[in-house]
Design an enzyme around this catalytic site. Structure first.
Site, PDB file in Angstrom:
ATOM      1  N   SER A   1      18.764  37.093  -0.524  1.00 31.83           N
ATOM      2  CA  SER A   1      20.155  36.711  -0.756  1.00 31.83           C
ATOM      3  C   SER A   1      21.031  37.784  -1.371  1.00 31.83           C
ATOM      4  CB  SER A   1      20.208  35.452  -1.634  1.00 31.83           C
ATOM      5  OG  SER A   1      19.742  34.335  -0.909  1.00 31.83           O
TER       6      SER A   1
ATOM      7  N   LYS B   1      28.716  34.852  -8.991  1.00 29.16           N
ATOM      8  CA  LYS B   1      28.440  33.847  -7.964  1.00 29.16           C
ATOM      9  C   LYS B   1      28.530  32.440  -8.555  1.00 29.16           C
ATOM     10  CE  LYS B   1      24.679  33.257  -4.539  1.00 29.16           C
ATOM     11  NZ  LYS B   1      23.333  33.793  -4.196  1.00 29.16           N
TER      12      LYS B   1
ATOM     13  N   SER C   1      22.387  34.226   0.529  1.00 28.97           N
ATOM     14  CA  SER C   1      23.350  33.281  -0.001  1.00 28.97           C
ATOM     15  C   SER C   1      24.489  33.941  -0.794  1.00 28.97           C
ATOM     16  CB  SER C   1      22.637  32.275  -0.906  1.00 28.97           C
ATOM     17  OG  SER C   1      22.059  32.899  -2.038  1.00 28.97           O
TER      18      SER C   1
END
Length: 470
Positions: A179, A80, A155
């Site tokens: 997330s 990420k 997220s």
């Protein structure tokens, strides 16, 4: 016969180790899949193809030399954009942070490399990784591979969308309020939110330490199409790193509970509005666990609403006290609107209130730990409602409150408690949208949660296979 990019991480590592295929061949298959699938998704937003090819060639040389192979040797993965990968920007989706170049690898990246994984790209996140919808001014919006009209979650939305689509066998993500778990549910993949201290975390680019609750609640973990891959990646990510003072040398497996293992099917608080189709899929997951030999018992779990309130108040107080300046200065209008909606849900605490809330957290966690002595697992929703459109949190304060307080109340509640939670896909709605369930275990018993997730997967099937067959 399945194409190389469709293989699980377990199968990929096995075939590379057996020299049935080279790491370079595996990578090229995944890069071709990325070229085909990513333009419509915008899930991988930093292309590391050149580095990945060098890493794959190095993996092949290491194997030819007879060197020991790591558990993910030759397996393509993504990370990420909010963790440090040396030489790359840790932008966190914020244009003002696009120049923050990582001086070294975070522990997760270092551990993935040490395990032999080949990092092919970095995945998208919302600004500051705070929305549960993945879009930012730097890289744009990420789309759900099942249906572009619904959110891919956040997220770790880029992570969930990419691994569901077959871009990498494992995706790294992180979780402070859902997330990892929310994108897993939205995209029909599996994940584990580990116990605090299981997977080490640190960003060498960070100039200040995170506030206390952000440290206690934020964890790193893997998303994958199959539960066995989640387990394998968790093992690889969990290697000690002295830069994380929270890391705990806990074993990855523990003693078996008395059989049959009791699973509490969490009762939904009476004030929560639920979708019958979603609740039916949760019921189906419960039936599958019973079929697998678990004793599933409907039960009232310790106070989910009070735990959610603690999550909301504590994280919002920290934001309002020490983080709000940069967020308002660098955030887009959409981000600030969503952020204000979160802050308006909360009570911003003074020093005494913050301390009292922290003390209340210990009491609630103790109640959960005692409950888990009787019921080693809890089955609960990720969301009690269907996956919404990608901009559902931009409709005002009431919409934000509905998402966090009604639909996803179990996500924030479990974040503040720091318990390990696996997510397994339970099936598809009539519209063809995935729905996941949470499996909660006691501290450092990720193995129990993943065992139950695997039992559900054995009956539900791997949803990504249905996605690819459409």
């Amino acid at each position: 016969m399945a194409e190389i990019w469709q293989w699980s991480a377990v199968e990929t590592a096995r075939r590379v180790a057996a020299r049935e295929v080279s790491a370079t061949e595996v990578l090229e298959a995944h890069l071709a899949r990325k070229a085909a699938a990513n333009p419509a998704l915008n899930a991988v937003v930093v292309d590391l193809s050149a580095q990945a090819r060098e890493a794959a060639r190095a993996a092949d040389r290491a194997q030819a030399s007879g060197a020991p192979l790591g558990p993910l040797h030759g397996v393509p993965v993504t990370v990420k954009i909010n963790i440090d990968l040396e030489g790359q920007a840790n932008s966190n989706g914020v244009p003002g942070l696009a120049g923050v170049i990582a001086p070294g690898d975070s522990p997760v990246v270092a551990n993935l490399r040490a395990a032999g994984a080949v990092i092919l790209g970095m995945t998208n996140t919302p600004e500051f990784s705070l929305r549960c919808f993945t879009s930012n001014p730097l890289h744009g919006q990420t789309y759900n591979p099942w249906d572009p009209a619904i959110t891919c979650g956040g997220s770790s939305g880029g992570a969930g969308a990419s691994v569901a689509a077959g871009i990498g066998a494992v995706a790294h993500g992180n979780d402070i309020g859902g997330s990892l778990r929310w994108p897993a549910s939205c995209n029909g993949v599996a994940t584990i939110k580990p116990t605090l201290g299981r997977v080490p975390a640190f960003n060498p680019s960070a100039t200040v330490e995170r506030p206390p609750m952000a440290q206690i609640m934020s964890v790193q973990g893997p998303l994958a199409r199959e539960v066995a891959d989640v387990r394998l990646a968790l093992e690889a990510m969990s290697r000690r790193d002295p830069r994380d003072p929270w890391w705990v040398p806990a074993p990855l497996t523990g003693p078996a509970p008395p059989s049959p293992i009791k699973v509490a099917l969490a009762e939904i608080p009476a004030d929560m509005e639920t979708d019958p189709e979603v609740m039916a899929l949760i019921g189906q997951a419960a039936a599958w666990l019973a079929d697998a030999g678990y004793e599933v018992v409907p039960a009232v779990v310790p106070d989910v609403t009070a735990a959610w309130r603690l999550w909301c108040d504590l994280i919002s107080t920290e934001i309002a006290t020490v983080q709000i300046g940069p967020m308002r200065e660098m955030g887009s209008a959409a981000f600030i609107g969503a952020l204000e909606g979160i802050l308006h849900m909360a009570t911003i605490l003074d020093a005494a209130g913050y301390m009292q809330a922290m003390a209340s957290r210990a009491r609630l966690l103790r109640e959960w730990l005692m409950f888990l002595e009787t019921y080693p697992l809890v089955l609960a929703p990720v969301s009690v409602c269907r996956t919404p459109a990608f901009d559902a949190d931009l409709k005002g304060d009431a919409a934000v409150r509905r998402i966090f307080h009604n639909d996803q109340r179990f996500l924030g509640a479990l974040s503040v408690l720091g318990l390990p939670v696996a997510v397994a896909p339970a099936g598809l709605t009539a519209a063809g949208h995935p729905v996941g369930v949470q499996l909660i275990a006691s501290r450092y018993r990720e193995d129990l949660a993943l065992d139950a997730a695997q039992a559900i997967e054995a009956r539900a099937g791997v949803l990504a296979h249905k996605l690819w067959a459409r």
